[in-house]
Design an enzyme around this catalytic site. Structure first.
Site, PDB file in Angstrom:
ATOM      1  N   LYS A  54       0.965  -1.356   0.010  1.00  0.00           N
ATOM      2  CA  LYS A  54       0.017   0.094  -0.061  1.00  0.00           C
ATOM      3  C   LYS A  54       0.779   1.245   0.224  1.00  0.00           C
ATOM      4  O   LYS A  54       0.728   2.355  -0.708  1.00  0.00           O
ATOM      5  CB  LYS A  54      -0.814  -0.078   1.113  1.00  0.00           C
ATOM      6  CG  LYS A  54      -2.028  -1.023   1.029  1.00  0.00           C
ATOM      7  CD  LYS A  54      -2.849  -1.434   2.385  1.00  0.00           C
ATOM      8  CE  LYS A  54      -3.989  -2.223   2.056  1.00  0.00           C
ATOM      9  NZ  LYS A  54      -4.556  -2.812   3.220  1.00  0.00           N
ATOM     10  N   GLN A  98      -4.613  -1.763   9.643  1.00  0.00           N
ATOM     11  CA  GLN A  98      -4.591  -3.210   8.807  1.00  0.00           C
ATOM     12  C   GLN A  98      -5.000  -4.301   9.746  1.00  0.00           C
ATOM     13  O   GLN A  98      -4.820  -4.298  10.960  1.00  0.00           O
ATOM     14  CB  GLN A  98      -3.182  -3.268   8.868  1.00  0.00           C
ATOM     15  CG  GLN A  98      -2.989  -4.635   7.860  1.00  0.00           C
ATOM     16  CD  GLN A  98      -3.451  -4.631   6.398  1.00  0.00           C
ATOM     17  OE1 GLN A  98      -3.172  -3.756   5.695  1.00  0.00           O
ATOM     18  NE2 GLN A  98      -4.166  -5.626   6.188  1.00  0.00           N
ATOM     19  N   ASP A 121     -11.485   2.433   3.712  1.00  0.00           N
ATOM     20  CA  ASP A 121     -11.672   1.170   3.546  1.00  0.00           C
ATOM     21  C   ASP A 121     -13.115   0.811   3.423  1.00  0.00           C
ATOM     22  O   ASP A 121     -13.607  -0.289   3.083  1.00  0.00           O
ATOM     23  CB  ASP A 121     -11.383   0.262   4.893  1.00  0.00           C
ATOM     24  CG  ASP A 121      -9.881  -0.536   4.568  1.00  0.00           C
ATOM     25  OD1 ASP A 121      -9.596  -0.835   3.259  1.00  0.00           O
ATOM     26  OD2 ASP A 121      -9.168  -0.868   5.570  1.00  0.00           O
TER      27      ASP A 121
END
Ligand SMILES: NC(=O)c1ccc[n+]([C@@H]2O[C@H](COP(=O)([O-])OP(=O)(O)OC[C@H]3O[C@@H](n4cnc5c(N)ncnc54)[C@H](OP(=O)(O)O)[C@@H]3O)[C@@H](O)[C@H]2O)c1
Length: 294
Positions: A54, A98, A121
């Protein structure tokens, strides 16, 4: 006849090119650089690889990345304080924690702490709700990637029967919710299968488009699909090493078997995988643009 290969890798490249132009325009016209803050707690090897990828993609596109790697014994309070700091930081347009988190941290509490307008997200209940009513700010990345593969490959979903195998909150349910919307690239009739579905093959064989997100290697076989079905394989499994020492991957679909019967299929690797990070970048750029309108 062998199926057409739907290369998520190529589609992701195309989208990244478009994003690069949008990012340059944001800088030129508004002096804004989209910023993504990523927190990784602990040393889970797969999570480290994902976070590394990422950050690297941010650099390539000109997105400012802020990376916080925290020890596994970081307290929930400290993580929440970091999120609070990022919530207030105007240079941060997207916040990502994460997953999975260490067991002593309440994942739900952490996801709820992220400001919905920075939740790139798309996991915050506010964004899940907006997706469901068809007014999304941020669509979750992997399901959105599946839709983009279909749209950009010219595969019509309207009136088609989409069968989704899997009902997780990050893939199965949202991909079904996205494709059932009254909207472009959607308008499908959707069926969701899971471990309690009786005679699953009787449903998958009706699919015009099959989305496999069961998390079970090669669970979808050729005798479970109808001739000409479009197959999107979300699964990723490490099944050993190649001769050159790279990870050997497979999906939830028995690719060699199914490709002879399907009309189109995503490969693993190179299918849905490359789309996920790209859609994260799209959401970060979208967040920066949404801020301009405020
Ligand atoms: N490419 C990417 O970027 C990306 C992103 C996310 C996930 N993935 C991959 O996608 C796969 C799915 O991920 P996930 O997070 O959704 O997995 P998950 O949380 O384990 O959910 C799997 C779902 O599939 C259902 N299922 C499992 N075995 C089944 C079977 N034999 N028949 C029918 N349904 C079955 C489960 O049903 P129950 O609810 O009844 O248990 C569950 O709803 C994994 O391989 C994951 O690694 C890839």
């Amino acid at each position: 006849m062998s199926a057409r290969i739907l290369s998520g890798k190529d589609i992701a490249k195309e989208i990244r090119k478009e994003l690069k132009e949008e990012i340059a325009e944001l800088k030129d016209k508004h002096d804004v650089v989209p910023g993504l803050a990523v927190a990784l707690v602990g040393e889970d090897p797969a999570s480290q690889v994902y976070v590394g990828a990422k950050v690297k993609t941010c650099e390539k596109l000109g997105v400012n990345s802020i990376e916080e790697r925290l020890p596994a014994d970081t307290s929930e309070a400290d993580l929440l304080a970091l999120i609070d700091e990022w919530n207030e930081d105007p240079k941060v347009h997207g916040i990502l924690v994460q997953l999975p988190l260490p067991k002593h941290i309440d994942e739900q509490k952490v996801l709820l702490a992220i400001r919905p307008d920075k939740d790139v997200d798309g996991f915050h209940p506010m964004n899940v709700g907006k997706m469901l009513i068809g007014e999304p700010d941020f669509l979750p990345c992997t399901p959105h990637g599946c839709q983009q593969i279909l749209m950009r490959s010219g595969i019509e979903t309207e009136g088609k029967h989409v069968v989704v195998v899997g009902r997780s909150n990050i893939v199965g349910k949202p991909v079904a919710a996205i494709l059932v919307q009254k909207a472009k690239g959607a308008n499908a009739t959707v069926t969701i299968c899971h471990t309690r579905t009786k005679d699953m093959a009787s449903f998958t064989r009706q699919a015009d488009i099959l989305i496999a997100a069961a998390g079970v290697p090669k669970v979808i076989k050729a005798d479970m699909i109808k001739e000409g079905c479009v197959v999107i394989d979300v699964g990723v499994h490490r099944i050993g090493k190649t001769e050159s020492g790279k990870d050997k991957l497979c999906g939830d679909v028995d690719f060699d078997d199914v490709k002879e019967k399907a009309s189109a299929i995503t490969p693993v690797p190179g299918g849905v995988g490359p789309m996920t990070i790209t859609m994260l970048m799209m959401n970060t750029v979208r967040s920066a643009k949404m801020r301009l309108d405020k």
